[in-house]
Design a protein around this motif. Structure first.
Motif, PDB file in Angstrom:
ATOM      1  N   VAL A  54      15.079   9.178 -13.195  1.00  0.00           N
ATOM      2  CA  VAL A  54      15.268   7.877 -13.844  1.00  0.00           C
ATOM      3  C   VAL A  54      16.546   7.880 -14.680  1.00  0.00           C
ATOM      4  O   VAL A  54      17.324   6.921 -14.662  1.00  0.00           O
ATOM      5  CB  VAL A  54      14.044   7.527 -14.730  1.00  0.00           C
ATOM      6  CG1 VAL A  54      14.293   6.246 -15.515  1.00  0.00           C
ATOM      7  CG2 VAL A  54      12.797   7.396 -13.873  1.00  0.00           C
ATOM      8  N   PHE A  55      16.770   8.972 -15.403  1.00  0.00           N
ATOM      9  CA  PHE A  55      17.987   9.082 -16.189  1.00  0.00           C
ATOM     10  C   PHE A  55      19.215   9.131 -15.281  1.00  0.00           C
ATOM     11  O   PHE A  55      20.259   8.544 -15.591  1.00  0.00           O
ATOM     12  CB  PHE A  55      17.951  10.328 -17.070  1.00  0.00           C
ATOM     13  CG  PHE A  55      17.017  10.220 -18.231  1.00  0.00           C
ATOM     14  CD1 PHE A  55      17.338   9.434 -19.336  1.00  0.00           C
ATOM     15  CD2 PHE A  55      15.811  10.890 -18.241  1.00  0.00           C
ATOM     16  CE1 PHE A  55      16.483   9.332 -20.415  1.00  0.00           C
ATOM     17  CE2 PHE A  55      14.945  10.794 -19.320  1.00  0.00           C
ATOM     18  CZ  PHE A  55      15.277  10.010 -20.411  1.00  0.00           C
ATOM     19  N   ASP A  56      19.097   9.845 -14.157  1.00  0.00           N
ATOM     20  CA  ASP A  56      20.219   9.903 -13.219  1.00  0.00           C
ATOM     21  C   ASP A  56      20.537   8.521 -12.679  1.00  0.00           C
ATOM     22  O   ASP A  56      21.705   8.129 -12.567  1.00  0.00           O
ATOM     23  CB  ASP A  56      19.888  10.853 -12.060  1.00  0.00           C
ATOM     24  CG  ASP A  56      19.920  12.312 -12.483  1.00  0.00           C
ATOM     25  OD1 ASP A  56      20.541  12.611 -13.527  1.00  0.00           O
ATOM     26  OD2 ASP A  56      19.321  13.150 -11.779  1.00  0.00           O
ATOM     27  N   PHE A  57      19.483   7.770 -12.325  1.00  0.00           N
ATOM     28  CA  PHE A  57      19.700   6.410 -11.834  1.00  0.00           C
ATOM     29  C   PHE A  57      20.414   5.563 -12.879  1.00  0.00           C
ATOM     30  O   PHE A  57      21.388   4.863 -12.576  1.00  0.00           O
ATOM     31  CB  PHE A  57      18.356   5.761 -11.474  1.00  0.00           C
ATOM     32  CG  PHE A  57      18.481   4.336 -11.012  1.00  0.00           C
ATOM     33  CD1 PHE A  57      18.718   4.056  -9.674  1.00  0.00           C
ATOM     34  CD2 PHE A  57      18.371   3.277 -11.914  1.00  0.00           C
ATOM     35  CE1 PHE A  57      18.843   2.736  -9.245  1.00  0.00           C
ATOM     36  CE2 PHE A  57      18.497   1.964 -11.498  1.00  0.00           C
ATOM     37  CZ  PHE A  57      18.731   1.690 -10.161  1.00  0.00           C
ATOM     38  N   ALA A  58      19.927   5.613 -14.127  1.00  0.00           N
ATOM     39  CA  ALA A  58      20.541   4.822 -15.194  1.00  0.00           C
ATOM     40  C   ALA A  58      21.986   5.238 -15.432  1.00  0.00           C
ATOM     41  O   ALA A  58      22.855   4.396 -15.677  1.00  0.00           O
ATOM     42  CB  ALA A  58      19.726   4.971 -16.482  1.00  0.00           C
ATOM     43  N   LYS A  59      22.261   6.540 -15.350  1.00  0.00           N
ATOM     44  CA  LYS A  59      23.607   7.039 -15.606  1.00  0.00           C
ATOM     45  C   LYS A  59      24.601   6.541 -14.563  1.00  0.00           C
ATOM     46  O   LYS A  59      25.666   6.009 -14.900  1.00  0.00           O
ATOM     47  CB  LYS A  59      23.582   8.564 -15.638  1.00  0.00           C
ATOM     48  CG  LYS A  59      24.925   9.207 -15.942  1.00  0.00           C
ATOM     49  CD  LYS A  59      24.786  10.699 -16.185  1.00  0.00           C
ATOM     50  CE  LYS A  59      24.287  11.421 -14.952  1.00  0.00           C
ATOM     51  NZ  LYS A  59      24.272  12.887 -15.132  1.00  0.00           N
ATOM     52  N   TYR A  60      24.251   6.687 -13.287  1.00  0.00           N
ATOM     53  CA  TYR A  60      25.167   6.279 -12.221  1.00  0.00           C
ATOM     54  C   TYR A  60      25.237   4.758 -12.108  1.00  0.00           C
ATOM     55  O   TYR A  60      26.310   4.196 -11.873  1.00  0.00           O
ATOM     56  CB  TYR A  60      24.738   6.895 -10.890  1.00  0.00           C
ATOM     57  CG  TYR A  60      24.798   8.406 -10.912  1.00  0.00           C
ATOM     58  CD1 TYR A  60      25.974   9.069 -11.251  1.00  0.00           C
ATOM     59  CD2 TYR A  60      23.672   9.181 -10.626  1.00  0.00           C
ATOM     60  CE1 TYR A  60      26.032  10.457 -11.298  1.00  0.00           C
ATOM     61  CE2 TYR A  60      23.723  10.566 -10.671  1.00  0.00           C
ATOM     62  CZ  TYR A  60      24.906  11.190 -11.010  1.00  0.00           C
ATOM     63  OH  TYR A  60      24.966  12.564 -11.059  1.00  0.00           O
ATOM     64  N   PHE A  61      24.104   4.098 -12.270  1.00  0.00           N
ATOM     65  CA  PHE A  61      24.087   2.642 -12.272  1.00  0.00           C
ATOM     66  C   PHE A  61      24.967   2.111 -13.402  1.00  0.00           C
ATOM     67  O   PHE A  61      25.749   1.175 -13.223  1.00  0.00           O
ATOM     68  CB  PHE A  61      22.639   2.153 -12.450  1.00  0.00           C
ATOM     69  CG  PHE A  61      22.468   0.654 -12.389  1.00  0.00           C
ATOM     70  CD1 PHE A  61      22.272   0.024 -11.178  1.00  0.00           C
ATOM     71  CD2 PHE A  61      22.497  -0.108 -13.546  1.00  0.00           C
ATOM     72  CE1 PHE A  61      22.111  -1.360 -11.116  1.00  0.00           C
ATOM     73  CE2 PHE A  61      22.341  -1.478 -13.507  1.00  0.00           C
ATOM     74  CZ  PHE A  61      22.137  -2.105 -12.279  1.00  0.00           C
ATOM     75  N   GLY A  62      24.860   2.732 -14.573  1.00  0.00           N
ATOM     76  CA  GLY A  62      25.650   2.306 -15.723  1.00  0.00           C
ATOM     77  C   GLY A  62      27.137   2.516 -15.519  1.00  0.00           C
ATOM     78  O   GLY A  62      27.960   1.727 -16.010  1.00  0.00           O
ATOM     79  N   SER A  63      27.520   3.576 -14.795  1.00  0.00           N
ATOM     80  CA  SER A  63      28.936   3.802 -14.509  1.00  0.00           C
ATOM     81  C   SER A  63      29.504   2.648 -13.703  1.00  0.00           C
ATOM     82  O   SER A  63      30.601   2.156 -13.973  1.00  0.00           O
ATOM     83  CB  SER A  63      29.109   5.118 -13.741  1.00  0.00           C
ATOM     84  OG  SER A  63      28.698   6.216 -14.519  1.00  0.00           O
ATOM     85  N   GLY A  64      28.752   2.211 -12.692  1.00  0.00           N
ATOM     86  CA  GLY A  64      29.197   1.072 -11.895  1.00  0.00           C
ATOM     87  C   GLY A  64      29.298  -0.201 -12.706  1.00  0.00           C
ATOM     88  O   GLY A  64      30.236  -0.993 -12.553  1.00  0.00           O
ATOM     89  N   VAL A  65      28.332  -0.409 -13.615  1.00  0.00           N
ATOM     90  CA  VAL A  65      28.332  -1.588 -14.485  1.00  0.00           C
ATOM     91  C   VAL A  65      29.588  -1.611 -15.361  1.00  0.00           C
ATOM     92  O   VAL A  65      30.247  -2.640 -15.509  1.00  0.00           O
ATOM     93  CB  VAL A  65      27.063  -1.609 -15.355  1.00  0.00           C
ATOM     94  CG1 VAL A  65      27.200  -2.618 -16.500  1.00  0.00           C
ATOM     95  CG2 VAL A  65      25.840  -1.942 -14.510  1.00  0.00           C
ATOM     96  N   ILE A  66      29.918  -0.469 -15.952  1.00  0.00           N
ATOM     97  CA  ILE A  66      31.059  -0.394 -16.857  1.00  0.00           C
ATOM     98  C   ILE A  66      32.370  -0.675 -16.119  1.00  0.00           C
ATOM     99  O   ILE A  66      33.245  -1.400 -16.615  1.00  0.00           O
ATOM    100  CB  ILE A  66      31.095   0.978 -17.550  1.00  0.00           C
ATOM    101  CG1 ILE A  66      29.952   1.075 -18.559  1.00  0.00           C
ATOM    102  CG2 ILE A  66      32.431   1.215 -18.259  1.00  0.00           C
ATOM    103  CD1 ILE A  66      29.742   2.455 -19.144  1.00  0.00           C
ATOM    104  N   ILE A  67      32.518  -0.130 -14.907  1.00  0.00           N
ATOM    105  CA  ILE A  67      33.749  -0.347 -14.146  1.00  0.00           C
ATOM    106  C   ILE A  67      33.882  -1.812 -13.730  1.00  0.00           C
ATOM    107  O   ILE A  67      34.958  -2.411 -13.831  1.00  0.00           O
ATOM    108  CB  ILE A  67      33.780   0.585 -12.919  1.00  0.00           C
ATOM    109  CG1 ILE A  67      33.879   2.041 -13.378  1.00  0.00           C
ATOM    110  CG2 ILE A  67      34.961   0.246 -12.006  1.00  0.00           C
ATOM    111  CD1 ILE A  67      33.678   3.048 -12.269  1.00  0.00           C
ATOM    112  N   ALA A  68      32.789  -2.417 -13.268  1.00  0.00           N
ATOM    113  CA  ALA A  68      32.828  -3.832 -12.891  1.00  0.00           C
ATOM    114  C   ALA A  68      33.093  -4.719 -14.096  1.00  0.00           C
ATOM    115  O   ALA A  68      33.805  -5.731 -13.998  1.00  0.00           O
ATOM    116  CB  ALA A  68      31.507  -4.227 -12.217  1.00  0.00           C
TER     117      ALA A  68
END
Length: 342
Positions: A54-68
């Protein structure tokens, strides 16, 4: 021409949905704060056993959010605001938004470079070693773990320090912890600074925008996703016990940013014109600078250090790599889609 002049100077903010606009202060506050605090508190909780996946999902998902967020929600509005017809002709003679974004990127890079060299020098005096990607000194650690860290080889001085460790922390070790904590806190501050400016500005817009309902729903999702990305980074930083409050404080400050912007916009709605020359310049400059901060953070700190410089990721299975990339692209795609409305 007269119509353009009226649009630039007239204040015509509607009072429609006033009660819902006021309620949005508290709704956005709850959603943004919950999204940011949950990863931080869940990782610290002894009774709430959240799987690492779950933390891994949030971490990678959040990286995409920040770049967009950097490209779609900051740089694009910055270009639009600094090319507003309300501004003097001089603003259209040069791509100021792109220049400010470029200035921001190189400023952050130079600050980190100086901090890295200073931290390296401090560690060298303590007889400690770091790897080339700043695992021990750089602010990269503020954005999450980068895989397994190779411990420094034990020298005679290290053995002597370990011998003294049984009687308490040596002065050198405490100094190292303080330096590392300071570097990580600076890293958090850089990331959060770019996010906060954007959050306050969209709060101002929400308070006075005519298309309130659609924008309100979009911003709730936007702030929750962005908070999840920030919170997943805050959850993984390792600080000495006396600095454990920093991630929680950072999460709370983020949660307050957009509600503060909404409250200010509601208080100034009788005099604030988001289309005026002054508002366009201020918003355009801040959006462009914030875009540079998040572009640097997203591409260098998150992408490069989560994938290219992460030994654990480079040695992982193809399935895990595809999952991480897919999760990141999902976050990026959803945030980019939200840019259609906000």
């Amino acid at each position: 021409m007269s119509s353009d002049s009226d649009d630039c100077s007239a204040v015509n903010n509607p009072d429609t949905y006033l009660h819902l606009r006021i309620a949005s202060v508290f709704i956005v506050l709850v959603c943004a704060t919950a999204g940011t605090l949950f990863p931080v508190l869940a990782r610290r909780s002894k009774w709430l056993h959240v799987p690492k996946s779950v933390f891994d999902f949030a971490k990678y998902f959040g990286s995409g959010v920040i770049i967009a967020t950097a490209f779609i929600h900051l740089l694009s509005p910055g270009l639009e605001e600094l090319s507003s017809p309300c501004l003097s002709p001089g603003w259209s003679e040069y791509p100021y938004a792109l220049a400010l974004c470029l200035l921001s990127i190189f400023s952050i890079f130079i600050v980190e470079l100086i901090a890295f060299r200073w931290g390296t020098s401090k560690l060298a005096k303590l007889g400690l070693r770091h790897d080339p990607h700043g695992h021990y000194t750089g602010s990269h650690a503020a954005h999450g773990p980068e895989g397994t860290q190779t411990p420094p080889k034990e020298s005679a001085s290290d053995v002597e320090e370990q011998r003294h460790h049984h009687h308490g922390h040596s002065h050198g070790e405490l100094s190292h912890l303080d330096d590392s904590a300071a570097a990580q806190i600076v890293g958090i501050a850089i990331l959060e600074f770019g996010v906060l400016l954007h959050s306050v500005l969209i709060g101002l817009t929400l308070a006075v925008d005519e298309g309130f309902k659609i924008l309100f729903v979009v911003i709730v999702f936007h702030q929750t996703f962005e908070g999840l990305g920030l919170g997943s980074r805050l959850a993984f930083i390792k600080l000495p016990p006396q600095y454990n409050y920093v991630p929680i404080l950072a999460a709370i400050i983020y949660g307050l940013s957009t509600p503060v912007g909404i409250a200010v916009g509601l208080g100034l709605r009788s005099s604030y014109n988001p289309g005026s020359a002054t508002a366009s310049i201020v918003s355009g400059v801040l959006d462009s600078l914030s875009a540079g901060i998040l572009i640097y953070t997203g591409l260098v700190e998150l992408l490069a250090h989560e994938f290219l410089f992460n030994k654990e990721m480079m040695n992982s299975s193809n399935g895990r790599l595809v999952y991480a990339l897919g999760t990141m692209l999902l976050g990026c795609g959803l945030m980019a889609l939200l840019g259609k409305w906000a």
